[in-house]
Design a protein around this motif. Structure first.
Motif, PDB file in Angstrom:
ATOM      1  N   ASP A 231      18.447  70.695 -14.689  1.00 43.55           N
ATOM      2  CA  ASP A 231      18.424  71.927 -13.587  1.00 43.55           C
ATOM      3  C   ASP A 231      17.305  72.731 -13.764  1.00 43.55           C
ATOM      4  OD1 ASP A 231      20.891  70.916 -12.533  1.00 43.55           O
ATOM      5  OD2 ASP A 231      22.194  72.273 -13.841  1.00 43.55           O
ATOM      6  N   MET A 232      16.391  72.762 -12.663  1.00 43.52           N
ATOM      7  CA  MET A 232      15.256  73.267 -12.772  1.00 43.52           C
ATOM      8  C   MET A 232      15.217  74.896 -12.353  1.00 43.52           C
ATOM      9  SD  MET A 232      13.789  70.941 -13.682  1.00 43.52           S
ATOM     10  CE  MET A 232      12.252  71.563 -14.397  1.00 43.52           C
ATOM     11  N   SER A 233      14.252  75.693 -12.666  1.00 45.50           N
ATOM     12  CA  SER A 233      14.421  77.287 -12.481  1.00 45.50           C
ATOM     13  C   SER A 233      14.271  77.536 -10.888  1.00 45.50           C
ATOM     14  CB  SER A 233      13.359  77.782 -13.306  1.00 45.50           C
ATOM     15  OG  SER A 233      12.119  77.527 -12.881  1.00 45.50           O
TER      16      SER A 233
ATOM     17  N   ILE B 182      20.352  72.634  -5.364  1.00 51.29           N
ATOM     18  CA  ILE B 182      21.641  73.218  -5.947  1.00 51.29           C
ATOM     19  C   ILE B 182      21.642  74.637  -5.810  1.00 51.29           C
ATOM     20  CG2 ILE B 182      21.821  71.372  -7.735  1.00 51.29           C
ATOM     21  CD1 ILE B 182      20.733  73.420  -9.815  1.00 51.29           C
ATOM     22  N   SER B 183      20.491  75.054  -4.931  1.00 52.86           N
ATOM     23  CA  SER B 183      20.869  76.764  -4.483  1.00 52.86           C
ATOM     24  C   SER B 183      19.979  76.789  -3.479  1.00 52.86           C
ATOM     25  CB  SER B 183      19.909  77.421  -5.791  1.00 52.86           C
ATOM     26  OG  SER B 183      19.684  78.739  -5.310  1.00 52.86           O
ATOM     27  N   ASP B 184      20.128  77.763  -2.553  1.00 51.17           N
ATOM     28  CA  ASP B 184      19.315  77.989  -1.289  1.00 51.17           C
ATOM     29  C   ASP B 184      18.143  78.699  -1.584  1.00 51.17           C
ATOM     30  OD1 ASP B 184      21.475  77.124   0.395  1.00 51.17           O
ATOM     31  OD2 ASP B 184      22.595  78.917   0.403  1.00 51.17           O
ATOM     32  N   ASP B 185      17.986  79.498  -2.936  1.00 52.18           N
ATOM     33  CA  ASP B 185      16.607  79.756  -3.310  1.00 52.18           C
ATOM     34  C   ASP B 185      15.813  78.801  -4.189  1.00 52.18           C
ATOM     35  OD1 ASP B 185      14.714  81.387  -3.902  1.00 52.18           O
ATOM     36  OD2 ASP B 185      15.830  82.989  -5.154  1.00 52.18           O
ATOM     37  N   THR B 186      14.804  78.219  -3.380  1.00 49.13           N
ATOM     38  CA  THR B 186      13.847  77.308  -4.275  1.00 49.13           C
ATOM     39  C   THR B 186      12.626  78.079  -4.399  1.00 49.13           C
ATOM     40  OG1 THR B 186      13.017  76.776  -2.071  1.00 49.13           O
ATOM     41  CG2 THR B 186      14.786  75.438  -2.733  1.00 49.13           C
ATOM     42  N   ARG B 187      12.660  79.390  -5.094  1.00 51.34           N
ATOM     43  CA  ARG B 187      11.491  79.772  -5.455  1.00 51.34           C
ATOM     44  C   ARG B 187      11.547  79.832  -6.820  1.00 51.34           C
ATOM     45  NH1 ARG B 187      11.953  85.686  -2.741  1.00 51.34           N
ATOM     46  NH2 ARG B 187      13.830  85.367  -3.429  1.00 51.34           N
ATOM     47  N   HIS B 188      10.528  79.773  -7.568  1.00 52.60           N
ATOM     48  CA  HIS B 188      10.361  79.760  -9.100  1.00 52.60           C
ATOM     49  C   HIS B 188      10.857  81.046  -9.473  1.00 52.60           C
ATOM     50  CE1 HIS B 188       7.820  76.034 -10.087  1.00 52.60           C
ATOM     51  NE2 HIS B 188       7.665  76.107  -8.658  1.00 52.60           N
ATOM     52  N   ALA B 189      11.408  80.860 -10.779  1.00 57.35           N
ATOM     53  CA  ALA B 189      11.926  82.101 -11.438  1.00 57.35           C
ATOM     54  C   ALA B 189      10.803  82.747 -11.944  1.00 57.35           C
ATOM     55  CB  ALA B 189      12.922  81.543 -12.806  1.00 57.35           C
TER      56      ALA B 189
END
Length: 319
Positions: free
Chosen positions: A103-105, A127-134
């Motif tokens: 699971d990537m950030s 797996i998330s609506d937010d695909t921006r990098h942490a």
């Protein structure tokens, strides 16, 4: 009107490329050897095409393709099973190779697959609506761990990840035991992918030393390598122990029943060779037809230990 893009990648041999993708469950849709080698494969809605080029260098390949799916776990297990069946193992280094599923950030669960010609397929599922990098951490140690994991796990650039970890370990930064242990483990993992085996052994040894030191400071006694976790002492029931408990003819039969372990002490050891090849076990016929024993002090000593009965039988046999 619908559009569809199909990438075309170079390969050294369309036959080798087809063998690899067939193991992954792809089907062949185009095969051409003349005038130019050409191959097209498909698996579901994924279609890849290749052209043959003998001068292609897989080590210098920068070709990549991202594939989105709604069942990344099932696809990952299917690819693992296909590689294990075709190669006998799941390769994680060199070419081809398959990375771990992570699971990537940036809100994606993905894995990386590189084929024998260096083409990297990045296969992921949102797996998330937010695909921006942490956000990158501000603290120096946390930032180094973040960037090393991002380069090694997401991009597959283990060389760049190793450089970041080397700078961290050599910077003189005050690392806690847990932070240094994490840095050593990550660096050893990168070195394994780069096949730097002497460095891997050195890093693992240093990491183990830190782990043992933490156990000692916590008041726990480190478990020596090879000792079972159970607190009950292990009963020794090896061949040597049983043999020492025997006397008389039974001792002789046990001595000649099998070769001894070459790791035993010199006074307790004979050459580890098949019983039927040892002269100290089987008598040989000397010139003149006289039966005699070959060089074998172990059997002579064992025979003497049987007592007068054993000596008398041996004398009568030879006469």
């Amino acid at each position: 009107m619908g559009e569809k893009a199909i990438p075309i990648f170079p390969c050294r041999s369309i036959q080798s490329t087809w063998d690899f993708y067939r193991a992954l469950g792809f089907e062949q849709t185009t095969w051409q050897t003349r005038p130019n080698p050409y191959l097209a494969v498909r698996r579901g809605d994924v279609e890849l095409q290749f052209f043959g080029w003998k001068k292609h260098d897989p080590a210098a390949s920068m070709n990549m393709c991202y594939i989105t799916t709604t069942e990344v776990d099932a696809l990952y297990e299917a690819f693992r099973g296909g590689l294990r069946e075709a190669l006998g193992r799941v390769p994680t280094r060199g070419l081809p190779r398959l990375s771990a599923l992570r699971d990537m950030s940036y809100g994606v669960r993905q894995f990386l697959l590189s084929d024998p010609d260096g083409l990297q397929l990045r296969i992921g599922q949102a797996i998330s609506d937010d695909t921006r990098h942490a956000p990158i951490p501000e603290e120096k140690v946390a930032r180094a761990f973040h960037m090393a994991a991002l380069l090694g796990e997401s991009k597959g650039d283990h060389l760049a990840a190793s450089r970041i970890l080397d700078r961290l370990l050599r910077s003189g930064e005050a690392l806690s035991p847990s932070e240094r242990l994490k840095a050593l483990v990550l660096r050893a993992d990168a070195a394994a992918h780069l096949e730097e085996w002497p460095l891997v052994r050195a890093l693992v040894a240093e990491a183990r030393a830190i782990g043992l030191g933490r156990l000692v400071r916590a008041g726990r006694r480190p478990r020596p390598p090879g000792r079972p976790r159970s607190r009950r002492p292990r009963r020794r029931s090896g061949f040597i122990d049983r043999r020492r408990a025997l006397t008389g003819p039974a001792r002789v039969r046990t001595l000649v029943s099998r070769p001894l372990d070459v790791d035993r002490p010199a006074c307790d050891r004979r050459a580890a060779q098949p019983v039927w090849d040892r002269e100290d076990v089987h008598p040989r016929v000397a010139p003149g037809g006289v039966r005699c024993w070959g060089r074998g002090w172990g059997l002579l000593w064992a025979t003497l230990s049987t007592g007068a009965v054993g000596l008398w039988r041996e004398f009568a046999h030879r006469v």
